[in-house]
Write a protein that holds these residues in place. Structure first.
Motif, short mmCIF file in Angstrom:
data_model
loop_
_atom_site.label_atom_id
_atom_site.label_comp_id
_atom_site.label_asym_id
_atom_site.label_seq_id
_atom_site.Cartn_x
_atom_site.Cartn_y
_atom_site.Cartn_z
N LYS A 34 140.00 33.35 -45.79
CA LYS A 34 140.58 33.52 -47.00
C LYS A 34 141.85 33.30 -47.16
O LYS A 34 142.59 33.40 -46.40
CB LYS A 34 140.17 35.44 -47.44
N SER A 202 142.07 41.42 -36.60
CA SER A 202 143.19 40.82 -35.81
C SER A 202 143.78 42.29 -34.88
O SER A 202 144.01 41.97 -33.59
CB SER A 202 144.14 40.28 -36.57
N GLY A 219 141.11 37.18 -38.75
CA GLY A 219 141.93 36.49 -39.65
C GLY A 219 143.23 35.97 -39.05
O GLY A 219 143.38 34.94 -38.69
N THR A 220 144.10 36.72 -39.22
CA THR A 220 145.69 36.50 -39.04
C THR A 220 145.78 35.86 -37.42
O THR A 220 146.66 35.17 -37.44
CB THR A 220 146.48 37.95 -39.28
C1 LIG Z 1 141.03 39.86 -44.46
C2 LIG Z 1 139.94 40.62 -43.90
C3 LIG Z 1 139.74 40.59 -42.34
C4 LIG Z 1 140.74 40.02 -41.59
O1 LIG Z 1 141.84 40.74 -41.20
P1 LIG Z 1 143.00 40.14 -40.24
O2 LIG Z 1 143.67 41.31 -40.22
O3 LIG Z 1 143.93 39.09 -41.02
O4 LIG Z 1 142.14 39.80 -38.99
C5 LIG Z 1 138.59 41.32 -42.02
N1 LIG Z 1 137.91 42.19 -42.66
C6 LIG Z 1 138.10 42.21 -43.79
C7 LIG Z 1 136.98 42.77 -44.59
C8 LIG Z 1 139.24 41.39 -44.35
O5 LIG Z 1 139.08 41.81 -45.87
#
Ligand SMILES: *Cc1c(COP(=O)(O)O)cnc(C)c1O
Length: 231
Positions: A34, A202, A219-220
């Motif tokens: 995202k 993360s 993600g991060t």
């Molecule tokens: C954004 C998001 C993630 C990823 O989060 P990070 O901390 O960047 O790894 C995982 N699950 C959901 C539901 C998210 O909205």
């Protein structure tokens, strides 16, 4: 860079699985893309990554249109019923189902495309005021209702643990979700397979894996910090 990050996350997944006597083959890494550009996704695609998670329908539609068709897209964010029609044709899994109304809309749209859409039930396992998801007590009843819908298949549970500095603080929540999952699986509800647990992001995916996670949403740690916050 991105491919290195991906490799590091995979190594940590392997180590966490080894520590807990599990096979890393039973774990899906969902790369949460995202707010990140399509070229980043393509870089990871070329490094072999196929599962990507998105939160916003408009962004997901654009990326799905533009990028290779063998990407498996996971909808992980809160989903409005009027948006289901835009993703029903191709979405690989919807992680964030927390009402029978949403499930009925997914049923209707999936039927139009002759598909059975795999879903997870989002559980607010820590009982936070700010979170989407059903309570642990409500999960089984919701699953029983959804089990009657022929084009929706419940595959398991999903949660986002509270944000904490020390991921060990969230271990209890992951453990509780894993227990809930086993309890519901043991009910042997028709048309329901409760074998997937989407938990761990993360900052806490290693702890989540030690507690039985089968899908981590990272993600991060792969893409770096997001430049703009969640809309
Ligand atoms: C954004 C998001 C993630 C990823 O989060 P990070 O901390 O960047 O790894 C995982 N699950 C959901 C539901 C998210 O909205």
């Amino acid at each position: 860079m991105l491919a290195d990050n991906l490799r590091e996350v995979k190594e940590k997944i392997n180590e966490a699985c080894r520590r807990s006597g599990r096979s890393a083959e039973d774990v899906t890494l969902c790369a949460v893309s995202k707010t990140k550009p399509e070229e980043d996704i393509l870089t990871l695609y070329n490094a072999g990554q196929r599962d990507f998670g998105e939160n916003y329908i408009q962004e997901l539609r654009q990326k799905h249109d533009d990028l290779p068709k063998d990407i498996r897209w996971h909808m992980i964010g809160h989903l409005q019923r009027n948006k289901v029609k835009y993703i029903a044709e191709y979405i690989s899994m919807i992680h964030s189902v927390d009402s029978i109304e949403l499930a009925r809309t997914i049923e209707k749209e999936a039927a139009k495309h002759g598909r059975i859409i795999p879903i997870l039930i989002e559980v607010n396992i820590a009982g936070e005021d700010t979170k989407f998801g059903v309570s642990a007590d409500e999960a089984e009843a919701l699953i029983r209702e959804i089990s009657l819908l022929p084009h929706v298949q419940v595959r398991g549970l999903m949660t986002s643990a509270p944000f904490v500095e020390d991921p060990e603080e969230d271990r209890i929540h992951f453990r509780n979700l894993a227990h809930l999952s086993v309890d519901i699986a043991n009910k042997n509800i028709d048309n329901v397979t409760v074998d997937m647990l989407s938990m761990g992001m993360s900052n806490d995916y290693e702890v989540a894996l030690e507690e039985g996670s089968t899908i981590v949403r990272v993600g991060t740690s792969i893409f770096g910090k997001r430049d703009y916050p969640a809309k």
